[in-house]
Scaffold this motif. Structure first.
Motif, short mmCIF file in Angstrom:
data_model
loop_
_atom_site.label_atom_id
_atom_site.label_comp_id
_atom_site.label_asym_id
_atom_site.label_seq_id
_atom_site.Cartn_x
_atom_site.Cartn_y
_atom_site.Cartn_z
N SER A 2 0.81 -1.10 -0.05
CA SER A 2 0.08 0.01 0.03
C SER A 2 0.68 1.33 -0.03
CB SER A 2 -1.04 0.11 1.33
OG SER A 2 -0.07 -0.15 2.34
N PRO A 3 0.23 2.45 -0.36
CA PRO A 3 1.34 3.51 -0.72
C PRO A 3 1.34 4.29 0.77
CG PRO A 3 -0.88 3.85 -1.58
CD PRO A 3 -1.23 2.39 -1.16
N LEU A 4 2.48 5.07 0.91
CA LEU A 4 2.79 5.44 2.23
C LEU A 4 2.06 6.90 2.33
CD1 LEU A 4 6.84 4.98 2.23
CD2 LEU A 4 5.00 4.47 3.77
N HIS A 5 1.87 7.30 3.56
CA HIS A 5 1.44 8.77 3.81
C HIS A 5 2.38 9.77 3.26
CE1 HIS A 5 0.66 12.20 6.14
NE2 HIS A 5 -0.37 11.88 6.43
N PRO A 6 1.82 10.74 2.57
CA PRO A 6 2.70 11.67 1.81
C PRO A 6 3.97 12.02 2.50
CG PRO A 6 0.55 11.95 1.22
CD PRO A 6 0.43 11.09 2.19
N ALA A 7 3.51 12.53 3.88
CA ALA A 7 4.70 13.20 4.49
C ALA A 7 5.67 12.40 4.87
CB ALA A 7 3.90 13.79 5.90
N LEU A 8 5.33 11.10 5.09
CA LEU A 8 6.37 10.04 5.42
C LEU A 8 7.08 9.48 4.09
CD1 LEU A 8 7.32 7.90 7.67
CD2 LEU A 8 5.37 6.27 6.95
N ALA A 9 6.44 9.56 3.12
CA ALA A 9 7.24 9.23 1.72
C ALA A 9 8.43 10.41 1.69
CB ALA A 9 6.43 9.29 0.56
N MET A 288 5.76 4.66 14.14
CA MET A 288 4.90 5.88 13.89
C MET A 288 4.79 6.91 15.10
SD MET A 288 1.22 4.46 13.08
CE MET A 288 0.47 6.27 13.12
N LEU A 289 4.50 5.86 16.15
CA LEU A 289 4.20 6.70 17.34
C LEU A 289 5.22 7.53 17.91
CD1 LEU A 289 2.11 4.05 19.36
CD2 LEU A 289 1.07 5.44 17.94
N MET A 290 6.38 7.41 17.39
CA MET A 290 7.76 7.97 17.88
C MET A 290 8.09 9.28 16.93
SD MET A 290 8.44 6.18 20.76
CE MET A 290 9.88 6.42 21.27
N MET A 291 6.99 9.60 16.12
CA MET A 291 7.62 10.41 14.94
C MET A 291 6.71 11.70 14.68
SD MET A 291 8.40 7.56 11.98
CE MET A 291 9.03 8.46 10.94
N GLY A 292 6.49 12.24 15.93
CA GLY A 292 5.30 13.24 15.81
C GLY A 292 5.84 14.51 14.94
N GLN A 293 6.95 14.77 15.05
CA GLN A 293 7.63 16.09 14.09
C GLN A 293 7.41 15.73 12.66
OE1 GLN A 293 9.46 18.93 15.23
NE2 GLN A 293 11.20 18.12 16.71
N VAL A 294 7.29 14.35 12.28
CA VAL A 294 7.14 14.15 10.77
C VAL A 294 5.60 13.72 10.43
CG1 VAL A 294 7.53 12.49 9.18
CG2 VAL A 294 9.30 13.13 10.57
N LEU A 295 5.01 12.94 11.54
CA LEU A 295 3.56 12.40 11.38
C LEU A 295 2.62 12.68 12.55
CD1 LEU A 295 4.84 8.59 10.47
CD2 LEU A 295 3.93 10.26 9.01
N PRO A 296 2.06 13.94 12.50
CA PRO A 296 1.00 14.16 13.35
C PRO A 296 -0.06 13.12 13.88
CG PRO A 296 1.59 15.92 12.05
CD PRO A 296 2.09 14.94 11.36
N VAL A 297 -0.21 12.43 12.95
CA VAL A 297 -1.26 11.30 12.95
C VAL A 297 -0.89 10.18 14.27
CG1 VAL A 297 -0.39 9.48 11.57
CG2 VAL A 297 -2.91 9.66 12.11
N GLY A 298 0.44 10.42 14.59
CA GLY A 298 0.80 9.23 16.02
C GLY A 298 0.02 9.64 17.18
N ALA A 299 0.06 10.92 17.45
CA ALA A 299 -0.45 11.40 18.67
C ALA A 299 -2.18 11.09 18.85
CB ALA A 299 -0.33 13.06 18.85
#
Length: 319
Positions: A2-9, A288-299
């Motif tokens: 499946s494709p990655l979240h754009p911010a993650l990519a 993903m839960l440890m990447m808040g600066q990159v992925l706000p969805v983790g919170a």
């Protein structure tokens, strides 16, 4: 895949451009230093909590440090629910500081105490050192609950990745009576099958920080040569039965060699009569839960998991 979240990519493209070596190309000491160096770039600023302190208890290998958090909204006047948290890092990297932000978020969102364990790491301390330390912390918490303001009937266990492996094993040991029984198991992309035979190991081989090769690097440091990797103490998915273990939350992410074993574990829990909330996120990676600066969805994912845990504690008959 499946494709990655754009911010993650975009983030992963930047990592590749920087030429950062994978963990499996580093010594354990170098891997620990690289993991610590990346923390300010990835993690959100830590939340304030009502109280946090470190204590030392006797451990099977010497003094064992615990970090105790009291979340906002957690009353200090009487016994409160508690989550014993075991950090990830392949049993080789990670410590109390690496997961401090996640522990704070869970303490606040679940309005509870969180007790994090600074267990011994491999390869200096291979299996079963980490498991022995985690078990010692659980026994101590159950025994001393009254003196530290914890309700032993609302004692949960949890962890991410390798810490999720330890938590799942403790849940089985509590079910069997070799450890105090626990009320809930909170498992974030856990390691559940050390045989590494699932299809996701063949699928996730490049392009993300945790690949099949990275997991083999960690497991080879943790598991002594000759150990039967089907042993449920390292492969809880291989346990003869999961029935009677506590209610569970299981988070899996698609871009992860551990994805399939986590989904299989959640399915087995449900089939064997255990209440389980399973969340699968298809566009995310391990950690993903440890990447808040990159992925706000983790919170919000962490807060949802904490809400499921709190609901179990608060529901009549929930524990």
């Amino acid at each position: 895949m499946s494709p990655l979240h754009p911010a993650l990519a975009r983030f992963l493209a930047a990592v590749r451009a920087a030429g950062r070596p994978p963990f499996q190309d580093l010594t354990p000491a170098e891997a620990r230093a690289a993991y610590a160096a990346g923390r300010p770039l990835l993690q959100s600023p830590p939340e304030d909590v009502a109280d946090v302190r470190d204590i030392t208890i006797p451990g099977p290998g010497g003094p064992l440090t615990l970090r105790i958090y009291r979340g906002g909204g957690c009353d200090d006047a009487g016994p409160q629910p508690c989550l014993l948290f075991l950090h990830g890092g392949g049993w080789v990297i990670g410590d109390l500081d690496s997961h401090d932000g996640l522990c704070r978020r869970l303490a606040n969102a679940a309005r509870c105490r969180v007790v994090a364990v600074d267990y011994r790491l491999a390869p200096e301390h291979p299996f079963p050192a980490a498991l022995d330390d985690a078990a010692a912390a659980l026994r101590w918490l159950a025994c001393e609950a009254g003196t530290i303001g914890i309700d032993p009937a609302r004692l949960a266990i949890g962890g991410d990745s390798a810490g999720g492996n330890l938590a799942a094993v403790l849940a089985l040991m509590g079910r069997d009576g070799t450890l105090p029984a626990t009320a809930f198991q909170l498992l974030f992309y856990p390691v559940l099958d050390a045989t590494m035979a699932s299809a996701s190991y063949a699928r996730v081989t490049e392009g993300v920080p945790l690949t099949a090769a990275t997991m083999r690097y960690f497991a080879d440091h943790y598991l002594p040569a000759g150990l039967d990797r089907t042993d449920w103490r390292v492969s809880p998915l291989r346990a003869a039965s999961l029935a009677g273990t506590p209610p569970a939350f299981v988070l899996t992410v698609a871009q992860d060699p551990l994805a399939d074993e986590g989904r299989d574990y959640a399915a087995r829990l449900e089939a064997e009569g255990v209440r389980v909330t399973a969340l699968h996120v298809s566009d995310q990676i391990h950690g993903m839960l440890m990447m808040g600066q990159v992925l706000p969805v983790g919170a919000p994912v962490a807060r949802f998991a904490a809400a499921v845990l709190r609901d179990c504690w608060d529901s009549p008959g929930g524990v």
